[in-house]
Design a protein around this motif. Structure first.
Motif, PDB file in Angstrom:
ATOM      1  N   GLN A 114      -1.585  29.834  92.666  1.00 44.84           N
ATOM      2  CA  GLN A 114      -0.372  30.255  93.349  1.00 44.84           C
ATOM      3  C   GLN A 114       0.716  30.700  92.380  1.00 44.84           C
ATOM      4  O   GLN A 114       0.608  30.521  91.165  1.00 44.84           O
ATOM      5  CB  GLN A 114       0.112  29.133  94.275  1.00 44.84           C
ATOM      6  N   ARG A 142      -4.589  34.472 109.455  1.00 47.84           N
ATOM      7  CA  ARG A 142      -4.113  35.324 108.359  1.00 47.84           C
ATOM      8  C   ARG A 142      -5.277  35.747 107.459  1.00 47.84           C
ATOM      9  O   ARG A 142      -6.131  34.937 107.124  1.00 47.84           O
ATOM     10  CB  ARG A 142      -3.067  34.582 107.529  1.00 47.84           C
ATOM     11  N   ARG A 187      -5.068  25.388  94.223  1.00 41.80           N
ATOM     12  CA  ARG A 187      -5.591  24.707  95.416  1.00 41.80           C
ATOM     13  C   ARG A 187      -7.012  25.170  95.655  1.00 41.80           C
ATOM     14  O   ARG A 187      -7.319  26.353  95.539  1.00 41.80           O
ATOM     15  CB  ARG A 187      -4.738  25.025  96.642  1.00 41.80           C
ATOM     16  N   GLU A 189       6.079  36.066 106.341  1.00 43.94           N
ATOM     17  CA  GLU A 189       4.728  35.895 105.767  1.00 43.94           C
ATOM     18  C   GLU A 189       4.128  37.223 105.334  1.00 43.94           C
ATOM     19  O   GLU A 189       3.407  37.288 104.351  1.00 43.94           O
ATOM     20  CB  GLU A 189       3.802  35.220 106.787  1.00 43.94           C
ATOM     21  N   GLU A 191      -6.009  29.253 103.546  1.00 44.83           N
ATOM     22  CA  GLU A 191      -4.793  28.760 104.205  1.00 44.83           C
ATOM     23  C   GLU A 191      -3.640  28.700 103.207  1.00 44.83           C
ATOM     24  O   GLU A 191      -3.849  28.529 102.012  1.00 44.83           O
ATOM     25  CB  GLU A 191      -5.036  27.362 104.782  1.00 44.83           C
ATOM     26  N   ASP A 192      -2.420  28.847 103.727  1.00 47.19           N
ATOM     27  CA  ASP A 192      -1.191  28.713 102.917  1.00 47.19           C
ATOM     28  C   ASP A 192      -1.202  29.574 101.662  1.00 47.19           C
ATOM     29  O   ASP A 192      -0.816  29.129 100.589  1.00 47.19           O
ATOM     30  CB  ASP A 192      -0.973  27.244 102.515  1.00 47.19           C
ATOM     31  N   SER A 246     -10.308  26.003  97.896  1.00 46.92           N
ATOM     32  CA  SER A 246     -10.511  26.534  99.241  1.00 46.92           C
ATOM     33  C   SER A 246     -11.926  27.108  99.316  1.00 46.92           C
ATOM     34  O   SER A 246     -12.698  26.998  98.358  1.00 46.92           O
ATOM     35  CB  SER A 246      -9.464  27.605  99.541  1.00 46.92           C
ATOM     36  N   ASP A 271      -0.714  35.713  95.022  1.00 51.18           N
ATOM     37  CA  ASP A 271      -1.627  34.640  94.605  1.00 51.18           C
ATOM     38  C   ASP A 271      -2.952  35.247  94.144  1.00 51.18           C
ATOM     39  O   ASP A 271      -3.330  36.345  94.560  1.00 51.18           O
ATOM     40  CB  ASP A 271      -1.899  33.666  95.765  1.00 51.18           C
ATOM     41  N   ASN A 315       0.002  33.263  99.681  1.00 47.80           N
ATOM     42  CA  ASN A 315       1.082  34.253  99.711  1.00 47.80           C
ATOM     43  C   ASN A 315       0.675  35.476  98.923  1.00 47.80           C
ATOM     44  O   ASN A 315      -0.258  35.424  98.119  1.00 47.80           O
ATOM     45  CB  ASN A 315       2.359  33.671  99.094  1.00 47.80           C
ATOM     46  N   LYS A 370       7.698  33.851 110.810  1.00 48.28           N
ATOM     47  CA  LYS A 370       6.373  34.504 110.847  1.00 48.28           C
ATOM     48  C   LYS A 370       6.449  35.877 110.170  1.00 48.28           C
ATOM     49  O   LYS A 370       5.523  36.303 109.480  1.00 48.28           O
ATOM     50  CB  LYS A 370       5.953  34.650 112.317  1.00 48.28           C
TER      51      LYS A 370
END
Length: 603
Positions: free
Chosen positions: A237, A216, A243, A336, A276-277, A245, A282, A279, A333
């Motif tokens: 988020q 992604r 988070r 997303e 990762e993770d 990264s 964000d 949306n 999927k």
């Protein structure tokens, strides 16, 4: 390097993708001898077949030493979720309006979003080569629309260009030229450079890309600071959690593709690999002191549909992916990257409730999945009902119909039957312009009836407006259906004998099964028929008895037409090669029990 970020917005079929083609050719993105075809940005098979843009896309061109990031957006209201978020990447918009039709409902919707974001508009009146076009009147209508949407003094002072994307010219007057250079100069003159604030890194993820090699990819505009390859970042988020990264790779847009770079400065659009993770909505922020940007809000879905595994007797004949696990993984999927779509699990492990913006939105998902090799059963589309202040409320839409004056009475009659109320009636020469307020339920199945009653002349468009109190029962399909009694190939002999009972959806020799819908009955009420009986041969001949049978060709329905056609006790079996209508309960005894239960519940 100077940068301009511009989004192209318009109603469906007003010429956005053709304008992007002209910009790409003018800025020499392709070699002179390169065969590119038309509608270059619509590179998805479904988009080319339907002639509409479904996914927003980015391209970047260089003109007079200035980099212009061009964002092509969908024009259909069912894909409004795409438009709402990509406008965040732009600093200016080109509002494209048809010189005959003028501003349409979707034009109003996207323009309102653009003005709220304080984007600088350029109005382009396209298709001035069409007969009966009225560019001056359309210009006045656009000004009125800006005024009604509370545009600022600066926004009301918009520049206007006229031209024809098909013939390849745009000018600031109605005098034809042989290129679109006046419009390109206008973009540099009227669209401001990105506003860059001082401070640490901030970039909001407004779009998603996917690569089978890189996973992604987050796409957005760097609003503050600089983002570098291998840089540690904080991902802020939607719920406020943070988070840590790291950026693995960075890409900027160049021509129709992407180019890998080491760093991207504020104001430019870029694609980030390695997160990762994440949306949409964000914020990618500085690792030491992260600050989030306001979350992107997307309008709620208005319609739901039940997706189940295929449980017909022909299960597994066509498709590669037929289990509930395949179906679940594929739908999850899709959520997303498809922001306006929601998926909920039901009491049954084999069924999923999918929420979307309209029949076309859900239809495109089903069509994409069947081309990928999925088999499934889909139920009747239902509108979402809400309880507001203790009252049952449903979604209402603004419906706009342009139709020759001879047919306007039929259109008003049709819409009124479906609980629509007329708000506006104007005449534009031979054409009547009608606007209605109608429950979303009333739109299901309306398009095909409208086209039949107006000899294909009606042009209709609609967009979601608001939730209002429930309007009561809306009459559905009047006629019943003919249901197959046997599982076997149909015969010309049987179909010939049944032709006076209804219009068939199958041809002779086609395999059918018990409970499959094979024709529309000429009367209300369903009928179980045998369409598989062969002719009994005898050794006696009578004159005229062996005349060749004449079978009317079957009715071919698209997926969306099937979705609008079916009733509550029916569903559609979708496989890579077939679309079949069927009853939910294939057995006649089970159908009777279901009808009795419905009557008891209704009483």
């Amino acid at each position: 390097m100077n940068i301009r970020n511009i989004a192209i917005i318009a109603h469906v079929d007003h010429g956005k993708t053709t304008l992007v083609d002209r910009i790409l050719h003018t800025t020499k993105v392709f070699r002179d001898n390169q065969d590119t075809g038309d509608l270059i940005m619509d590179n998805n098979d479904l988009e080319r077949e339907r002639g509409i843009t479904i996914f927003s896309k980015n391209a970047a061109v260089t003109y007079e030493g200035v980099k212009i990031n061009v964002i092509d957006t969908p024009g259909h209201s069912d894909f409004g979720g795409e438009v709402e978020r990509v406008l965040k990447m732009a600093d200016g918009v080109i509002l494209l309006v048809d010189a005959f039709e003028g501003p349409m409902p979707q034009t109003r919707f996207v323009l309102q979003k653009a003005l709220q974001l304080n984007l600088h508009p350029i109005v382009v009146i396209n298709k001035v080569d069409k007969p009966n076009c009225r560019p001056e009147e359309v210009h006045d209508a656009v000004f009125e629309l800006f005024f009604n949407l509370d545009a600022t003094e600066e926004q009301l002072n918009f520049p206007t260009f006229y031209g024809s994307g098909k013939n390849g010219w745009f000018n600031d007057s109605l005098t034809p030229t042989d290129n679109i250079l006046p419009l390109m100069d206008g973009i540099l003159k009227y669209v401001p450079e990105p506003q860059v604030e001082e401070g640490t890194l901030q970039m909001q993820i407004t779009s998603l890309d996917y690569s089978s090699f890189l996973g992604r990819i987050a796409v957005g505009k760097v609003t503050r600071g600089t983002i570098r390859e291998n840089q540690p970042i904080a991902l802020v988020q939607r719920d406020g959690s943070i988070r840590k990264s790291r950026v693995k790779e960075l890409y900027v847009f160049e021509g129709m593709g992407k180019k890998k770079v080491a760093e991207v400065l504020a104001g430019d659009l870029c694609a980030v690999v390695g997160l990762e993770d994440f949306n949409i909505g964000d914020t990618i922020a500085d690792a030491e002191n992260p600050e989030g940007l306001p979350v992107i809000s997307v309008d709620e879905p208005t319609m739901s549909m039940l997706f189940s595994i295929n449980n017909s007797p022909f299960f597994g004949k066509d498709g590669k992916f037929v289990t509930s696990r395949h179906l679940r993984d594929r739908l999850m999927k899709e959520t997303e990257k498809n922001l306006a779509l929601r998926v909920e699990e039901t009491d049954s492990a084999d069924s999923f409730l999918v929420y979307g913006r309209g029949i076309l939105h859900l239809g495109v998902l089903v069509e994409t999945m069947r081309r990928e090799g999925f088999e499934m059963t889909i139920g009747q589309p239902q509108v979402l009902v809400k309880q507001i202040d203790g009252k049952k409320c449903e979604p209402y839409e603004t419906l706009v119909v342009d139709v020759p004056s001879d047919y306007s009475g039929k259109v008003i009659d049709l819409v009124t039957q479906r609980k629509g109320e007329m708000q506006v009636m104007e005449s534009k020469g031979e054409i009547h312009h009608l606007e209605f307020d109608i429950p979303s339920r009333g739109l299901i199945g309306l398009r095909s009836q409208m086209l039949t009653n107006t000899a294909g002349e009606a042009v209709m468009a609609h967009r979601f407006r608001e939730y209002k109190p429930w309007k009561g029962v809306i009459p559905g399909r009047i006629n019943g259906v003919l249901i197959s009694k046997n599982q076997s190939p149909t015969t010309a002999y049987s179909i010939d004998k049944l032709q006076d009972r209804g219009a068939f959806f199958v041809d002779p020799g086609e395999e059918v099964y018990i409970g499959q819908i094979i024709a529309e009955h000429i009367k209300p009420g369903d009928l179980v028929v045998n369409a598989t009986e062969g002719k009994k041969l005898t050794n006696m001949r009578a004159s005229g008895s062996d005349d060749s049978v004449r079978i009317v060709p079957k009715i071919q329905m698209t997926l969306e037409e099937c979705m609008e056609y079916i009733q509550q006790d029916e569903c559609i079996e979708v496989t890579p090669r077939h679309i079949r209508l069927r009853k939910i309960y294939l057995n006649e005894e089970d159908r009777r029990k279901y009808q009795k239960m419905q009557k008891v519940e209704g009483a």
